[in-house]
Design an enzyme around this catalytic site. Structure first.
Site, PDB file in Angstrom:
ATOM      1  N   ASP A  89       0.815  -1.223   0.000  1.00 19.58           N
ATOM      2  CA  ASP A  89       0.000   0.000   0.000  1.00 19.58           C
ATOM      3  C   ASP A  89       0.842   1.263   0.000  1.00 19.58           C
ATOM      4  OD1 ASP A  89       0.758  -0.839   2.597  1.00 19.58           O
ATOM      5  OD2 ASP A  89      -0.802   0.369   3.535  1.00 19.58           O
ATOM      6  N   GLU A 147      -0.443  -2.104   5.300  1.00 21.14           N
ATOM      7  CA  GLU A 147       0.556  -1.980   6.369  1.00 21.14           C
ATOM      8  C   GLU A 147       0.502  -0.597   6.985  1.00 21.14           C
ATOM      9  OE1 GLU A 147       3.983  -0.806   8.496  1.00 21.14           O
ATOM     10  OE2 GLU A 147       3.551   0.006   6.506  1.00 21.14           O
TER      11      GLU A 147
END
Length: 400
Positions: A89, A147
């Site tokens: 991400d 994350e």
């Protein structure tokens, strides 16, 4: 992990493999950088990841932990199961770089290097897939979402990843701009701090900015709370016990001449000591509430998204250190220091022994000017090659 008699180990010529893969490695990283996606919205990224893994001949499972991807590489011979984790991400940041592959997704940027992590893992998977006929055991490549909000690892665990694949060892890396490309840093024991998200609402009394004496200004109260909470670090924490309290947002009001009724604050608490962590969470609530009360306001407080300390297994960390020395030379491998940045790799390492390590991507003279989580974040792509070398060697050494 003693060798069996006359067991033949798989060895790979890393330099030769990198020559074959370097162009695709850089192309993948730049493509991901150009098309960043926020946590749990990594739809394009996960699709490309899954497609590449399938092209490399791995068994692929999509939508694990919402947008996560798992690729399983089975060796021809029996052996242990090892997990390699990469996060995918990006962050809600407007990029301010000027190369020709900057983000095309306005206000979203790979400002932490997860584009590099994903490209490294895909490259390693393809390299090792070429040698599956000589490989013992199984490698589970885990491409994790979210994350940056600390929820992706748990989402994949809750979807049964660890029970289904049963990894015996977990490995992963993070690129770092504060040390030069070509270097690696490895440490046994605690590496990354635990983090707790702090959410606070200050309630006062709104009114006209010209008449503050008729109001209870929540912005002023919020500012006092932020300052007061720093004394928990300087006066209620032992100097040798690292703690950071940072507030990243304060939101209040709708116009410059209006005093609002409320102010919202969000921040993080970062610690290594679990007892101190609980003490400080309690004290943050007390200090906020009493500071607000002293100024005729009220403050409500809660924590969320707690992420534990990243703790590397000493035995596995030593294997990875030796792997790194083989891959890039002893002079380029140093001892990591503990870091206040958090990582939800910690959730995997709570359940599976392993090692999370750092690879330098800093450019000469610019690393301090272009750090992680800023619009100018940048990397020396030489660090990606180093990451591929160490990851490939470490996986082979653990399997062997």
């Amino acid at each position: 992990m003693a060798d069996k008699p006359n067991e033949q180990k798989l060895e790979i010529n890393l330099e030769s493999e990198l020559r074959d893969h370097k162009d695709d490695l850089i192309k993948l990283r730049r493509d991901f950088h150009q098309h960043p996606e926020l946590s749990f919205k990594e739809d394009r990224t996960s699709r490309i990841v899954a497609d590449n893994l399938e092209q490399s001949g791995l068994r692929v499972q999509r939508q694990v932990g919402q947008t996560g991807v798992v690729g399983v590489l089975e060796g021809a011979k029996p052996g242990r199961t090892v997990m390699w984790r990469a996060d995918m991400d990006a962050l809600p940041i407007l990029e301010n770089n000027h190369y020709n592959f900057i983000s095309t997704n306005q206000g979203v940027m790979h400002a932490c290097g997860h584009d590099g992590h994903t490209a490294i893992a895909l490259t390693v998977a393809d390299i090792l897939a070429r040698h599956r006929s000589e490989m013992s055991g199984k490698i589970v490549f885990v491409f994790q979402p979210a994350e940056e909000i600390g929820l992706g690892a748990l989402a994949m665990i809750n979807d049964g990843l660890l029970e289904q694949e049963k990894p015996e060892i977990a490995l992963g890396l993070h690129v770092g701009s504060l040390y030069p490309a070509g270097m690696a840093q490895i440490k046994a024991g605690p590496l990354n701090a635990a983090v707790d998200t702090l959410e606070m609402t200050v309630t006062g009394k709104g009114g006209h900015a010209a008449y503050p004496h008729l109001c209870i200004d929540p912005v002023v109260v919020a500012c006092q709370i932020v300052i007061a909470l720093q004394t928990l670090v300087s006066r209620e924490t032992a100097p040798g016990n690292p703690v950071v309290i940072t507030f990243g947002t304060i939101h209040a009001g709708t116009k410059d001449n209006i005093i609002s009724d409320t102010a919202q604050l969000t921040g993080t608490l970062r610690t290594f000591d679990p007892i101190l962590r609980q003490y400080l969470i309690k004290r943050i609530g007390e200090v906020a509430s009493l500071t607000a009360k002293a100024m005729r306001a009220e403050a409500s407080f809660r924590t969320s998204n707690g992420c534990p300390v990243v703790i590397n297994d000493a035995r596995v960390a030593e294997i990875v250190r030796q792997s790194a020395i083989k891959a890039i030379g002893e002079a380029n491998v140093t001892e990591a220091t503990t870091r206040m940045g958090s990582e939800d790799m910690s959730f995997f390492l709570e359940k599976v022994p392993g090692c999370f390590f750092n690879v330098g991507i800093g450019k000469p003279g610019s690393s301090l000017d272009k750090p992680h989580h800023t619009p100018l974040f940048d990397m020396d792509e030489l660090g990606l090659e180093v990451g591929v070398k160490i990851a490939t060697q470490a996986l082979l050494d653990v399997l062997n």
